[in-house]
Design an enzyme around this catalytic site. Structure first.
Site: not given
Length: 305
Positions: A5, A7-8, A138, A143, A174-176
């Site tokens: 997405h 973010g990546h 972030q 992690q 945003m997240s998968s």
């Protein structure tokens, strides 16, 4: 882990600004999923991932202002775990990298093998690729702290770069896994970022004690949970709060008072529960909103002068 997405892609863009050659790894790592987690259903979108990276690489080449995507490293599980099959049990069989007590806090309480899997697979990736710099978001704040500790403790000659969280217009990180959220759970899920923002405002208004900072976040979450319990079953979206944390930025231990010279990490996790009833006219997420979805988020409380 794929399912790319914005973010990546922001990580890739930043890497291209600071390096001449960028390597992107895509690998859904089995050892960071617990035995009852969503490995089997985790979004796998290889074709669209490649298309996004090709388009981004073309844009980078057209700009002529930095590096480009040199390669995509997409290993098989046999390549990443050459001797024994990946094991997500405890204590498990295989070669693992563990970072304690850091990996046992926050996410580690609910997901005890997660950071063991992250540290192990990142060590493997770093050994294979031999990067000068690595880029993480972030959003997964624990992690990022784990990776920094890994690199420091194992004397890896790597610069760890952490890039700001990319958000949807309403503030949702945003997240998968967001693809699992239909319109109803998606609308309610933003409560986590709203709660953290409320706590951030308390800090900015002058509160430095734990209760003063976190009280607005807990109040907002309680209010939303009560609202969801009152409305009709085919309108509600229930959630469970795992934690709301105010922690030391270096070791993520909980703190009672924020030091002005140090700041803190404000973070939280909730689980969006499956819908009990779906309306014929509503837009559902992948899996028809039948899967629980864990949402995490955080805000860095910066030091005060």
């Amino acid at each position: 882990m794929g399912a790319l997405h914005a973010g990546h892609l922001a990580l890739v863009r930043r890497a291209a600004l600071e390096n001449s050659h960028v390597f992107v790894s895509i690998y859904v790592n089995p050892t960071q999923f617990g035995q009852n987690e969503d490995l089997a259903s985790y979004p796998k979108t290889w074709d669209s991932d490649l298309a996004l990276l090709r388009d981004l690489d073309a844009s980078l080449k057209g700009s002529g202002s930095g590096g480009t995507v040199e390669a995509i490293f997409a290993p098989s599980t046999k390549e990443m775990y050459p001797t024994l099959p990946p094991d997500s049990s405890l204590p498990g069989k295989g070669t693992f990298v563990t970072i304690t007590p850091l990996a046992e806090l926050l996410e580690g309480r609910s997901r005890p093998v997660f950071f063991r899997g992250v540290a192990t697979v990142c060590t493997k990736l770093f050994n294979i690729v031999q990067p000068e710099r690595v880029y993480f978001g972030q959003k997964d704040v624990q992690q990022s702290v784990v990776i920094k500790r890994l690199v420091q403790d194992l004397h890896m000659p790597i610069d760890v770069r952490i890039i700001s969280t990319e958000r949807e217009p309403d503030g949702l990180a945003m997240s998968s896994r967001n693809v699992y959220l239909g319109e109803r759970r998606r609308r309610v899920g933003v409560v986590l970022s709203r709660a953290l923002r409320a706590a951030e405002m308390a800090y900015k208004s002058g509160f430095q004690d734990r209760d003063g900072i976190l009280a607005p976040a807990h109040a907002l979450l309680d209010e939303e949970a009560a609202l969801q319990s009152r409305i009709a079953e085919d309108e509600r979206a229930h959630f469970e709060v795992d934690y709301i944390s105010l922690a030391d930025p270096d070791n993520l231990e909980e703190i009672q008072l924020v030091k002005s010279s140090q700041g803190a990490v404000l973070s939280g996790a909730i689980k969006m529960l499956p819908l009990t009833t779906a309306r014929a006219d509503e837009r559902l997420g992948q899996g028809e909103d039948k899967l629980p979805v864990r949402l995490i988020d955080n805000i860095i409380l910066t030091p005060k002068p």
